[in-house]
Design an enzyme around this catalytic site. Sequence first.
Site, PDB file in Angstrom:
ATOM      1  N   TYR A 130      -3.910  -1.434   9.109  1.00 42.77           N
ATOM      2  CA  TYR A 130      -3.221  -2.082   7.857  1.00 42.77           C
ATOM      3  C   TYR A 130      -2.071  -1.877   6.924  1.00 42.77           C
ATOM      4  CZ  TYR A 130      -4.238  -2.097   2.120  1.00 42.77           C
ATOM      5  OH  TYR A 130      -3.752  -2.387   1.620  1.00 42.77           O
TER       6      TYR A 130
ATOM      7  N   SER B  82       0.831  -1.316  -0.152  1.00 46.17           N
ATOM      8  CA  SER B  82       0.271   0.249  -0.061  1.00 46.17           C
ATOM      9  C   SER B  82       1.116   1.333   0.231  1.00 46.17           C
ATOM     10  CB  SER B  82      -1.096  -0.419   0.916  1.00 46.17           C
ATOM     11  OG  SER B  82      -1.679   1.340   1.440  1.00 46.17           O
TER      12      SER B  82
END
Length: 186
Positions: free
Chosen positions: A152, A139
């Site tokens: 996350y 990410s």
Amino acid sequence: LAVGREQVQVAALKFAKAGAITVLIARDEEKLANAKKEIEEALGDNENHGQVITHSADLASNEGVDRATTWIIEHFGGADFLVNNAGRSIRRAIESSYDRMHDFERTMQVNYFGALRMTMGLLPHMSARRRGHVINISSIGVLTNAPRFSAYVASKAALDAWTACASSEFADVGVKFTTINMPLVR
């Protein structure tokens, strides 16, 4: 594969067009069947393309990952390319997470341990053949420290760090590692 459904299908289509046996793994058999159908329709009647195969597995569980890697080894003798893309995201402020450790644990289970377990299951075969490529979908949040995505981002940062170490350890064996820091997708 599983960045966002569209990105997965585009990547799978390109692999299949190049003649690869492309295996899509996910939990939902109906979604897998639909993805396979769409990819095969895009391939058309060209006989020079590869195959698209689906396999249902829950990559959020150790047992599911182990069954998937065993299935891949039994049916194909391993993998030349592995795209670790299964993931779980959660958007929650840290202050709202004090009593929600399970959010962090579940996110780490899929995003880090699932990808790591899949890689570790297939890596001995790549290493023995002295070729392979592991692509870990991460990410952009790891590079930007996105607020409200601590679980996350932490899981993806762990995967990024492991990938960097593995890349240096396997450089002389012919196995390559790539991290792709994707922007947020729906």
